[in-house]
Design an enzyme around this catalytic site. Structure first.
Site, short mmCIF file in Angstrom:
data_model
loop_
_atom_site.label_atom_id
_atom_site.label_comp_id
_atom_site.label_asym_id
_atom_site.label_seq_id
_atom_site.Cartn_x
_atom_site.Cartn_y
_atom_site.Cartn_z
N HIS A 280 3.24 -3.51 -3.97
CA HIS A 280 2.50 -2.25 -4.16
C HIS A 280 3.42 -1.13 -4.65
O HIS A 280 4.60 -1.07 -4.29
CB HIS A 280 1.70 -1.85 -2.93
CG HIS A 280 2.48 -1.44 -1.73
ND1 HIS A 280 2.89 -0.14 -1.51
CD2 HIS A 280 2.90 -2.15 -0.66
CE1 HIS A 280 3.52 -0.08 -0.35
NE2 HIS A 280 3.55 -1.27 0.19
N ASP B 125 2.68 2.33 -4.52
CA ASP B 125 2.65 3.63 -3.84
C ASP B 125 3.59 3.67 -2.65
O ASP B 125 4.00 2.64 -2.13
CB ASP B 125 1.22 3.96 -3.38
CG ASP B 125 0.70 2.97 -2.33
OD1 ASP B 125 0.89 1.75 -2.51
OD2 ASP B 125 0.13 3.43 -1.32
N ASP C 212 9.72 0.45 0.52
CA ASP C 212 8.33 -0.02 0.73
C ASP C 212 7.47 0.65 -0.31
O ASP C 212 7.11 1.81 -0.15
CB ASP C 212 7.91 0.33 2.16
CG ASP C 212 6.47 0.00 2.45
OD1 ASP C 212 5.89 -0.80 1.71
OD2 ASP C 212 5.93 0.56 3.41
N GLU D 141 -1.80 0.99 -1.38
CA GLU D 141 -1.73 0.06 -0.24
C GLU D 141 -1.61 0.84 1.05
O GLU D 141 -2.19 0.48 2.06
CB GLU D 141 -0.52 -0.88 -0.40
CG GLU D 141 -0.51 -2.05 0.58
CD GLU D 141 0.16 -1.75 1.91
OE1 GLU D 141 -0.01 -2.54 2.84
OE2 GLU D 141 0.84 -0.71 2.04
N GLU D 142 -0.86 1.94 1.00
CA GLU D 142 -0.56 2.69 2.23
C GLU D 142 -1.79 3.40 2.78
O GLU D 142 -1.82 3.75 3.95
CB GLU D 142 0.55 3.72 1.96
CG GLU D 142 1.86 3.12 1.49
CD GLU D 142 2.56 2.30 2.56
OE1 GLU D 142 2.02 2.19 3.68
OE2 GLU D 142 3.63 1.75 2.26
N ASP E 178 6.12 -7.68 0.50
CA ASP E 178 5.99 -6.35 1.11
C ASP E 178 6.47 -6.35 2.56
O ASP E 178 6.12 -5.48 3.34
CB ASP E 178 4.50 -5.93 1.03
CG ASP E 178 4.27 -4.49 1.44
OD1 ASP E 178 5.23 -3.69 1.33
OD2 ASP E 178 3.16 -4.17 1.87
N HIS F 141 8.28 3.88 5.87
CA HIS F 141 7.50 5.12 6.07
C HIS F 141 8.31 6.25 6.68
O HIS F 141 7.74 7.21 7.17
CB HIS F 141 6.25 4.87 6.95
CG HIS F 141 5.36 3.79 6.44
ND1 HIS F 141 4.23 3.38 7.10
CD2 HIS F 141 5.43 3.03 5.32
CE1 HIS F 141 3.65 2.40 6.41
NE2 HIS F 141 4.37 2.18 5.33
ZN LIG Z 1 4.38 -1.80 2.05
#
Ligand SMILES: [Zn+2]
Length: 437
Positions: free
Chosen positions: A103, A105, A166, A200-201, A223, A407
């Protein structure tokens, strides 16, 4: 004798390495380029992608795929990049088309604008202080995997943003796999479908995923976190909503009339068992929980939303039973308040499907081992894009990227993390070709 053995081993190692030509750009350089592009997604938007800027990376990745000879490259109206790497076998139809998804984003939790990646060369142990905010420290205490990265080059942000490992690690690794396969036609593989997804987030991008036209029979999301982590299990997830119906009136003239739903809602919450294993804050590993996460209360109507999570469907059912018992208790205490219980399926543990396709996990384990990585099967205490795809008929476990601390500002990856993850992907497409003959 011993030195002869050593010589043979050395020759074997050298010859394997000599066979592989490097890609046109290293996975590290690619990764450092991608993290500079701000692709932060946003919560509570009505559009996919949730932020237009995700198209910046989508369009770049589409161009790079085309430059690498990938076929059928397109960026959908939802910002999903699709492509197909043709196989190089005499008969590609004998090997199932394997898909890889990363992903684009980054998390809405921390800014992903103006990311300044810092390379801590030849890491020699100890805590890592991030230079632009010295309160941000990656400690060995909280990151025991650092002990495995001595001598590696560690990549962090500068302390003011997340890094975007990520999942730009996944994007760089998938792209470098394609690049390496192109430089090395002697590596045999079947057709490979690739995709880069937005949002995705914030959960939403994957619902727009066009499984049918993409063409993969099985897929992997790239991921995951530390080297070796392979996940073929997620929660089975339901969300319960309990609604308390009271009766409101002007408080000045409420005597004998008002029924305040909030007292019943409060009673309901106070009856949640405090002891483990029922709450997120008291559980880990394979133990599920019930978790009230949102409420809205007025005299007339109060609602409480509750996450119900377990790896086993029987565990989910038992937790719902517990909630219903608590509801019954509150009903008995507040007979004038009408209480409704409702629950909805969020997603299913992908293991419910993947157990019928053990080769997906087995080949990934073998691919990691061939890259010199110790595989570890780790259930995810959450859902992935793969949970959605698996439920829709495309079995999709999750593979590691080498990343850590997703994150947050303490996110990091390493040169070895990126390279070994890429090697694993290359090994994996070869193993599918070898085993499917
Ligand atoms: Zn991720």
């Amino acid at each position: 004798m011993r030195s002869l053995c050593l010589l043979i081993v050395l020759c074997a190692l050298t010859s394997v390495h000599a066979q592989i030509k490097p890609p046109s750009e290293s996975v590290m350089d690619r990764f450092l380029r991608y993290v500079k592009i701000d692709t932060q997604s946003a919560e509570d938007q009505n559009t996919v992608p949730s932020t237009k800027k995700q198209f910046d990376l989508a369009n770049l990745l589409a161009k790079e795929l085309k430059d690498l000879g990938v076929r059928n490259v397109r960026v959908s109206e939802f910002g999903i990049v699709y492509g197909m790497v043709p196989g190089n076998l005499p008969d590609n139809s004998k090997v199932p088309t394997i898909g890889f998804i990363a992903h684009m984003d980054t998390s809405p939790a921390v800014s992903g604008a103006n990311v300044k990646a810092i390379i801590h060369k030849n890491y020699q142990g100890g805590d890592i202080v991030l230079p632009s905010d010295k309160t941000q420290v990656i400690t060995v205490d909280k990151n025991p995997d650092l002990k495995n990265l001595i001598g590696d080059d560690i990549i962090t942000a500068d302390g003011t943003t997340l890094l975007g490992s990520d999942d730009k690690s996944g994007c760089a690794e998938v792209m470098t796999m394609i690049d390496t396969l192109r430089s090395n036609p002697q590596i045999k593989h079947g057709n490979i479908a690739v995709a880069f997804t937005p949002d995705e987030e914030v959960g939403g991008g994957i619902e727009k995923f066009d499984i049918q036209n993409w063409g993969a029979k099985f897929a992997y999301t790239v991921d995951g976190e530390q080297l070796g982590d392979i996940s073929n299990e997620t929660w089975s997830a339901r969300t319960a909503t309990v609604t308390f119906h009271g009766k409101n009136t002007h408080p000045g003239t409420a005597k004998g009339i008002m029924i305040n739903s909030m007292y019943a809602a409060g009673d309901f919450l106070s009856n949640f068992p405090a002891e483990a294993p029922n709450r997120p804050e008291t559980t880990e590993g394979r133990v599920g929980f019930v978790h009230p996460y949102s409420s809205n209360m007025t005299e007339e109507t109060s609602t409480i939303k509750i996450l119900v999570r377990d790896f086993d469907l029987s565990g989910v059912a038992a937790k719902e039973e517990l909630l219903k018992q608590i509801v019954a208790k509150t009903r008995a205490k507040y007979p004038q308040v009408k209480i409704d219980y409702d629950s909805k399926l969020g997603y299913l543990n992908m293991k419910e499907v993947l157990k019928d396709y053990p080769q997906l996990t087995d080949y990934a384990i073998e691919a990691a081992k061939r890259a010199g990585v110790t595989p570890e099967i780790r259930p995810i205490r959450g859902g992935t894009d793969g949970s959605n795809l698996t439920a829709r008929g495309l079995p999709t476990p999750n593979l590691f990227t080498g990343g850590h601390n997703f994150h947050g500002k303490l996110e990091f990856n390493s040169r070895k993390g990126l390279e070994k993850s890429t090697d694993t992907l290359i090994n994996l497409v070869q193993i599918w070709a070898e085993r499917s003959k």
